[in-house]
Write a protein that holds these residues in place. Structure first.
Motif, short mmCIF file in Angstrom:
data_model
loop_
_atom_site.label_atom_id
_atom_site.label_comp_id
_atom_site.label_asym_id
_atom_site.label_seq_id
_atom_site.Cartn_x
_atom_site.Cartn_y
_atom_site.Cartn_z
N VAL A 17 -32.38 -6.01 0.43
CA VAL A 17 -33.62 -5.29 0.73
C VAL A 17 -33.79 -5.14 2.25
CG1 VAL A 17 -36.14 -5.36 0.57
CG2 VAL A 17 -34.75 -6.01 -1.40
N SER A 18 -33.48 -6.21 2.98
CA SER A 18 -33.55 -6.14 4.43
C SER A 18 -32.61 -5.06 4.98
CB SER A 18 -33.20 -7.50 5.04
OG SER A 18 -33.23 -7.45 6.45
N GLY A 19 -31.40 -5.01 4.45
CA GLY A 19 -30.44 -4.00 4.88
C GLY A 19 -30.87 -2.59 4.50
N TRP A 20 -31.44 -2.46 3.30
CA TRP A 20 -31.95 -1.17 2.83
C TRP A 20 -33.04 -0.66 3.76
CZ3 TRP A 20 -36.45 -1.01 -0.98
CH2 TRP A 20 -36.75 0.30 -1.38
N TYR A 21 -33.99 -1.52 4.14
CA TYR A 21 -35.09 -1.07 5.00
C TYR A 21 -34.60 -0.69 6.40
CZ TYR A 21 -39.64 -0.59 2.95
OH TYR A 21 -40.73 -0.06 2.29
N MET A 22 -33.58 -1.38 6.88
CA MET A 22 -33.04 -1.02 8.19
C MET A 22 -32.31 0.32 8.11
SD MET A 22 -32.48 -1.24 11.34
CE MET A 22 -33.19 -2.83 11.77
N LYS A 23 -31.47 0.48 7.09
CA LYS A 23 -30.67 1.70 6.97
C LYS A 23 -31.53 2.90 6.60
CE LYS A 23 -26.45 3.48 4.79
NZ LYS A 23 -25.33 3.15 3.88
N ARG A 24 -32.43 2.72 5.66
CA ARG A 24 -33.23 3.85 5.17
C ARG A 24 -34.41 4.16 6.07
NH1 ARG A 24 -36.23 7.19 4.67
NH2 ARG A 24 -37.16 8.17 2.84
N TYR A 25 -35.10 3.14 6.59
CA TYR A 25 -36.34 3.37 7.32
C TYR A 25 -36.29 2.98 8.80
CZ TYR A 25 -38.23 3.71 2.57
OH TYR A 25 -38.46 4.08 1.26
N GLY A 26 -35.20 2.32 9.21
CA GLY A 26 -35.12 1.86 10.60
C GLY A 26 -36.06 0.72 10.90
N VAL A 27 -36.37 -0.09 9.90
CA VAL A 27 -37.30 -1.21 10.03
C VAL A 27 -36.55 -2.52 9.81
CG1 VAL A 27 -39.33 -2.34 9.05
CG2 VAL A 27 -39.30 0.15 9.31
N ALA A 28 -36.61 -3.43 10.77
CA ALA A 28 -35.97 -4.74 10.65
C ALA A 28 -36.93 -5.72 10.00
CB ALA A 28 -35.55 -5.26 12.02
N LEU A 29 -36.47 -6.39 8.95
CA LEU A 29 -37.30 -7.35 8.22
C LEU A 29 -36.56 -8.68 8.09
CD1 LEU A 29 -38.51 -5.04 5.31
CD2 LEU A 29 -39.95 -5.94 7.13
N ASP A 30 -37.30 -9.77 8.25
CA ASP A 30 -36.75 -11.10 8.04
C ASP A 30 -36.65 -11.33 6.53
OD1 ASP A 30 -36.69 -13.97 7.48
OD2 ASP A 30 -37.01 -14.23 9.63
N PRO A 31 -35.46 -11.53 5.99
CA PRO A 31 -35.32 -11.66 4.53
C PRO A 31 -36.11 -12.83 3.95
CG PRO A 31 -33.18 -11.36 5.58
CD PRO A 31 -34.17 -11.61 6.67
N ASP A 32 -36.25 -13.90 4.70
CA ASP A 32 -36.90 -15.10 4.16
C ASP A 32 -38.42 -15.07 4.26
OD1 ASP A 32 -34.44 -16.36 3.53
OD2 ASP A 32 -34.19 -16.92 5.64
N ARG A 33 -38.95 -14.38 5.26
CA ARG A 33 -40.38 -14.47 5.52
C ARG A 33 -41.17 -13.17 5.34
NH1 ARG A 33 -38.38 -17.89 9.77
NH2 ARG A 33 -38.52 -16.20 11.29
N GLU A 34 -40.47 -12.05 5.26
CA GLU A 34 -41.19 -10.78 5.25
C GLU A 34 -40.88 -9.92 4.02
OE1 GLU A 34 -41.84 -9.91 9.98
OE2 GLU A 34 -39.93 -9.28 9.10
N ILE A 35 -40.29 -10.51 3.00
CA ILE A 35 -39.95 -9.78 1.78
C ILE A 35 -40.25 -10.64 0.56
CG2 ILE A 35 -38.13 -8.63 0.46
CD1 ILE A 35 -36.59 -8.30 3.10
N CYS A 36 -40.89 -10.04 -0.44
CA CYS A 36 -41.12 -10.71 -1.72
C CYS A 36 -40.97 -9.67 -2.83
CB CYS A 36 -42.51 -11.31 -1.77
SG CYS A 36 -42.97 -12.05 -3.37
N SER A 37 -40.20 -10.00 -3.85
CA SER A 37 -40.08 -9.07 -4.97
C SER A 37 -41.34 -9.09 -5.82
CB SER A 37 -38.86 -9.41 -5.83
OG SER A 37 -39.12 -10.54 -6.64
N LEU A 38 -41.56 -8.00 -6.52
CA LEU A 38 -42.67 -7.85 -7.46
C LEU A 38 -42.10 -7.42 -8.80
CD1 LEU A 38 -44.94 -5.69 -5.11
CD2 LEU A 38 -45.11 -8.17 -5.44
N LEU A 39 -42.74 -7.78 -9.87
CA LEU A 39 -42.32 -7.31 -11.19
C LEU A 39 -42.89 -5.91 -11.40
CD1 LEU A 39 -42.73 -10.61 -13.22
CD2 LEU A 39 -40.76 -9.77 -11.93
N GLY A 40 -42.47 -5.02 -10.52
CA GLY A 40 -43.02 -3.67 -10.44
C GLY A 40 -44.19 -3.65 -9.47
N SER A 41 -44.38 -2.54 -8.78
CA SER A 41 -45.50 -2.44 -7.85
C SER A 41 -46.84 -2.65 -8.54
CB SER A 41 -45.48 -1.07 -7.16
OG SER A 41 -44.39 -0.96 -6.28
#
Length: 388
Positions: A76-100
């Motif tokens: 997800v971190s790599g996707w956001y960097m490649k697709r949106y140009g946004v750097a995200l910390d995988p451990d602290r700034e991303i959480c999966s959801l069981l659908g939005s």
């Protein structure tokens, strides 16, 4: 039996009413062309389903997931960097959801208390308001008016309301109005949220369903966005994974930590084969994203041009998988028109009133049928004479 008073805020949803009407018509042997619910009918690409099937065949993947696998967070971190140009910390700034939808229904529980104010768009996707109401919040509707291009006027929110508000939900490209917001809006939004100490939740489910050569990015790419809020993103529409229920909360570390804490007490994480499918989707061949977008663009053209040609004027939307259209003048309400349309033409759409007070006078049509069925729907409406 006595039940929770909070449920008194909710009546029978319009989608339940429409489902019952559809069931009855089908029972009588009548055809219904359903353009009401935004349930994508474009399946995932082969490499995604192959990853899912392979993981599902492994007996070791039937344990509790408990939390997101590192491989998913890194993807997800790599996707956001490649697709949106946004750097995200995988451990602290991303959480999966069981659908939005799950995240939107629950996140207010981590932010608001009984009686707090939450700002929501009007019209809006229903769960934007339903989630905060489950948490006991009071809603303040931010109008999205046609004369403003359906963009929220933040300077129209009273100062005393802004000072009391704790959370605001924003979403562009927008469901149901299909509007896209300019960069200037996000700059104003961040300044507004910072001034009034409001947490922003930006829903970005349709950033890849934009048409006519347009592009759309992420709220998080703007300076200061991460300090005031989070973004929700979804694989449902872009990758055809609606039933798999894959979404993400991304951005502000404090907000992400609170939703992680809540979810640790509510569920056991995303099924591991679903995590494998998500990884395959966002790290694999992305040509399927363009193919899906072009399919919706073609459907949009057929629907809008076809209905306009028979007298129901529809503007081509710039984005999303929906069309937002005014109802014929002879009808007094959007629900009256919807019921007449399904009864006389067998075509089912959603009344704008289901999306909030400002939705009255409109209907939302979902681009969830193939080209043949859309043309059939246009012919059915024309033959019904409902527009005359």
């Amino acid at each position: 039996m006595e039940f929770a008073k909070r449920m008194d805020r909710f009546g029978e949803g319009i989608f339940s009413k429409l489902a019952e009407i559809k069931r009855q018509k089908l029972k009588r042997g009548e055809e219904v062309i359903d353009l009401s619910i935004g349930a994508p009918n474009i399946p995932p690409a082969a490499h995604i389903t192959e990853a899912l099937c392979k993981a599902a065949a492994d007996p070791k993947n039937y344990v509790y997931a408990i939390s997101d696998r590192n491989e998913l967070l890194d993807a997800v971190s790599g996707w956001y960097m490649k697709r949106y140009g946004v750097a995200l910390d995988p451990d602290r700034e991303i959480c999966s959801l069981l659908g939005s939808q799950e995240g939107l229904a629950h996140i207010a529980l981590t932010m608001v208390d009984e009686g707090d104010i939450v700002l929501v768009p009007d019209p809006c996707y229903p769960v934007f308001g339903d989630g905060p109401q489950i948490a006991g919040a009071n809603l303040y509707y931010m109008p999205q008016k046609k004369e403003n291009g359906y963009i929220i006027r933040l300077d129209g929110i009273p100062e005393d309301v802004a000072e009391k508000a704790k959370l605001m939900v924003v979403s562009y490209p927008n469901n149901p109005t299909t509007a896209m917001a300019p960069d200037s809006f996000y700059e104003e939004l961040i300044a507004f949220a910072s001034k009034h100490d409001i947490i922003v939740l930006h829903d970005n489910a349709y950033s890849d369903l934009v048409f006519d050569g347009r592009t759309c990015g992420s709220f998080l790419r703007f300076p200061g966005a991460r300090e005031v809020g989070v973004e929700f993103n979804s694989l449902s529409k872009t990758y055809g994974l609606a039933g798999a229920r894959i979404g993400f909360c991304l951005g502000n570390e404090e907000v992400v930590s609170r939703i992680k804490l809540l979810k640790s007490n509510m569920d056991y994480g995303m099924f591991l084969p679903i995590q494998a499918a998500a990884i395959a989707a966002i790290t694999g061949d992305q040509s399927c994203v363009h193919t899906t977008m072009k399919a919706y663009e073609t459907r949009r053209n057929i629907m809008c041009d076809g209905f306009t040609g028979i007298g129901w004027k529809m503007e081509r939307p710039a984005a999303t998988m929906f069309v937002w259209a005014g109802i014929p003048e002879k009808f007094k309400s959007s629900e009256e028109f919807v019921m007449a349309l399904v009864e006389k033409a067998g075509v089912m759409v959603t009344p704008g009133s289901a999306f909030g007070p400002s939705g009255e006078g409109y209907v939302r049509l979902a681009l969830v049928q193939d080209e043949e069925m859309l043309n059939k729907a246009i012919r059915a409406v024309d033959a019904s004479s409902i527009l005359k």
